[in-house]
Write a protein that holds these residues in place. Structure first.
Motif, PDB file in Angstrom:
ATOM      1  N   TYR A 293       2.230  14.723   1.089  1.00 53.11           N
ATOM      2  CA  TYR A 293       2.378  13.261   1.165  1.00 53.11           C
ATOM      3  C   TYR A 293       3.448  12.827   2.152  1.00 53.11           C
ATOM      4  CZ  TYR A 293       0.181  14.186  -3.360  1.00 53.11           C
ATOM      5  OH  TYR A 293      -0.624  14.664  -4.359  1.00 53.11           O
ATOM      6  N   THR A 294       4.052  13.769   2.875  1.00 55.16           N
ATOM      7  CA  THR A 294       5.107  13.405   3.816  1.00 55.16           C
ATOM      8  C   THR A 294       4.517  12.819   5.099  1.00 55.16           C
ATOM      9  OG1 THR A 294       5.106  15.675   4.683  1.00 55.16           O
ATOM     10  CG2 THR A 294       6.709  15.146   2.972  1.00 55.16           C
ATOM     11  N   HIS A 377       4.774  12.242  -8.233  1.00 59.81           N
ATOM     12  CA  HIS A 377       5.520  12.249  -6.966  1.00 59.81           C
ATOM     13  C   HIS A 377       4.764  11.463  -5.899  1.00 59.81           C
ATOM     14  CE1 HIS A 377       7.773  13.592  -3.501  1.00 59.81           C
ATOM     15  NE2 HIS A 377       6.716  14.217  -3.002  1.00 59.81           N
ATOM     16  N   CYS A 381       5.913   8.416  -3.194  1.00 61.55           N
ATOM     17  CA  CYS A 381       5.649   8.451  -1.748  1.00 61.55           C
ATOM     18  C   CYS A 381       4.819   7.256  -1.305  1.00 61.55           C
ATOM     19  CB  CYS A 381       4.929   9.748  -1.381  1.00 61.55           C
ATOM     20  SG  CYS A 381       5.906  11.245  -1.640  1.00 61.55           S
ATOM     21  N   ASN A 384       7.116   4.261  -1.064  1.00 63.06           N
ATOM     22  CA  ASN A 384       7.982   4.402   0.112  1.00 63.06           C
ATOM     23  C   ASN A 384       7.199   4.172   1.405  1.00 63.06           C
ATOM     24  OD1 ASN A 384      10.250   4.977  -1.415  1.00 63.06           O
ATOM     25  ND2 ASN A 384       9.934   7.188  -1.341  1.00 63.06           N
ATOM     26  N   SER A 385       5.993   4.697   1.452  1.00 58.19           N
ATOM     27  CA  SER A 385       5.160   4.546   2.642  1.00 58.19           C
ATOM     28  C   SER A 385       4.818   3.076   2.885  1.00 58.19           C
ATOM     29  CB  SER A 385       3.880   5.368   2.477  1.00 58.19           C
ATOM     30  OG  SER A 385       3.079   5.285   3.622  1.00 58.19           O
ATOM     31  N   LEU A 394      -0.313   7.601   6.111  1.00 53.84           N
ATOM     32  CA  LEU A 394      -0.533   8.350   4.871  1.00 53.84           C
ATOM     33  C   LEU A 394      -2.019   8.481   4.588  1.00 53.84           C
ATOM     34  CD1 LEU A 394       0.532   9.693   2.280  1.00 53.84           C
ATOM     35  CD2 LEU A 394       0.630   7.412   1.236  1.00 53.84           C
TER      36      LEU A 394
END
Length: 409
Positions: A293-294, A377, A381, A384-385, A394
């Motif tokens: 997911y980064t 988690h 993400c 945040n995205s 993403l």
């Protein structure tokens, strides 16, 4: 319950829920998922094992199928379902149906709705439904609804579904005026109508006109969450038109088994609250979430365009792996290298493969810990995205990973 939208990103709403009641000091950020439970507890996990999972959602969803028949015992207990199930610190959200199971068709009528547990059918009219809720004392509860519809349901049945649901809602609201116990509980209205645009919008407008605190979108799949709704041609358009009839200041909920990619799509259409039934359904199959997911992605599986050599195999390929496969027999890596969950920190793919092949219950305990950890988690993400303006990146990354998903590593 109060809901406020802080920012709209690609159609999705970054917001905050103030749950009120006994949790009036809490603030829940959206988009979010709820903790999926079976008969009041996290699947395969006792209370102590659940505490090994990070980012546990504030809201625990409890379906009435396995619980409603025991409401008299909970009533005698006298402290509500949260205390009864040792999840008293969570916001308890009672829903009609288990999102991992299909609704048995043909059992609903204008007099009431049936739910199913190990003891068979338990049918409730609005009066009994409110009595059950008073025994359970939830923080949020779904209004009684007739969601026995899907894409093949005819117009006549869809009209009845919406009419029945609105009649149930009106009866429930009248009964709630006399209920001191449920005074601080939030009522979530159900939006029905199957795949009929006219009925969907009628349901949305009529439900919005009642004093409900939020909306649960159901009736697309008869409660069975194994279908990828986004593969259906008119689903996205229909959902968008339905949500356009709902007010902006109340949350929209869907109890559907959606992968991270599908969650991103639904979020951008306007859904705020999701179920965590998806990691449970993966666990039941012996599968594990391994998506990256980064942004930008770090794992080779999320950046396959750079993997040119046929001789070098990435640590994992795709967003899900199947640990039943023989290729895991001597694979001593963690399920997901770099994951800090209890499962990946202590056990290997080889060990979980062995547990699955010997039908050991521990396999499902460890996979449930991992899959919950990864799914929870993901929502961190996702938020945040959305804040950082990388939502499209993403989605693109997840689409690439999904296109390369395989069932062996």
């Amino acid at each position: 319950m109060k809901f406020s939208v802080e920012k709209v990103v690609g159609g999705g709403r970054l917001g905050s829920i103030l749950p009120g009641g006994r949790h009036e000091a809490s603030v829940i950020e959206t988009p979010m998922c709820t903790l999926f439970t079976k008969v009041g507890s996290a699947p395969h996990l006792g209370y102590e094992m659940l505490k090994r999972v990070s980012n546990i959602p504030d809201v625990a969803t409890m379906s009435l199928g396995g619980l409603a028949a025991h409401h008299e015992s909970v009533c005698k207990f006298g402290k509500g379902l949260g205390n009864f199930t040792a999840l008293k610190s969570n916001i308890i959200f009672t829903t009609l149906h288990d999102a991992s199971s299909a609704v048995t068709s043909g059992k609903n009528d204008r007099n009431g709705v049936a739910v199913w547990g190990k003891g068979g059918k338990f049918k409730m009219d609005p009066s009994l439904y409110v009595k059950v809720q008073e025994a359970f004392r939830p923080d949020w509860f779904q209004a009684l609804s007739d969601g026995d519809t899907d894409r093949d349901t005819g117009k006549k049945r869809l009209v009845k579904s919406v009419n029945n649901t609105l009649d149930f809602l009106d009866s429930t609201l009248q009964l709630l005026k006399e209920s001191e116990i449920l005074r601080d509980s939030s009522l979530i209205g159900a939006i029905e109508g199957g795949f009929d645009e006219e009925e969907r919008q009628r349901s949305a407008r009529e439900t919005s006109a009642r004093p409900v605190h939020g909306f649960l979108i159901e009736g697309f799949e008869k409660g069975h969450s194994g279908l990828d709704l986004f593969s259906l041609e008119n689903f996205s358009s229909l959902l968008t038109k339905t949500l356009s009839c709902l007010p902006e200041d109340k949350p929209r909920i869907m109890e559907t088994a959606w992968s991270p990619l599908q969650v991103v799509k639904a979020f951008q259409l306007g859904i705020d609250v999701f179920s965590s039934v998806y990691p449970y359904m993966l666990t039941q199959k012996g599968q594990a979430l391994v998506a990256d997911y980064t942004i930008p992605p770090k794992s080779p599986s999320a950046n396959l365009e750079s993997e040119k050599s046929e001789d070098s195999s990435p640590p994992h390929s795709g967003s899900v792996i199947d640990l039943n496969g023989k290729s895991n027999f001597e694979d001593f890596r963690p399920v997901l290298p770099g994951c800090d969950c209890y499962c990946c920190s202590n056990f290997s793919r080889s060990y979980i493969h062995h547990l699955l092949n010997t039908s050991e219950l521990l396999a499902y305990v460890l996979l449930m810990i991992h899959n919950f950890h990864q799914y929870f988690h993901f929502f961190c993400c996702l938020r945040n995205s959305a804040r950082e303006g990388t939502l499209e990146d993403l989605q693109t990354s997840l689409e690439l990973q999904n296109s390369c998903s395989c069932h062996t590593s």
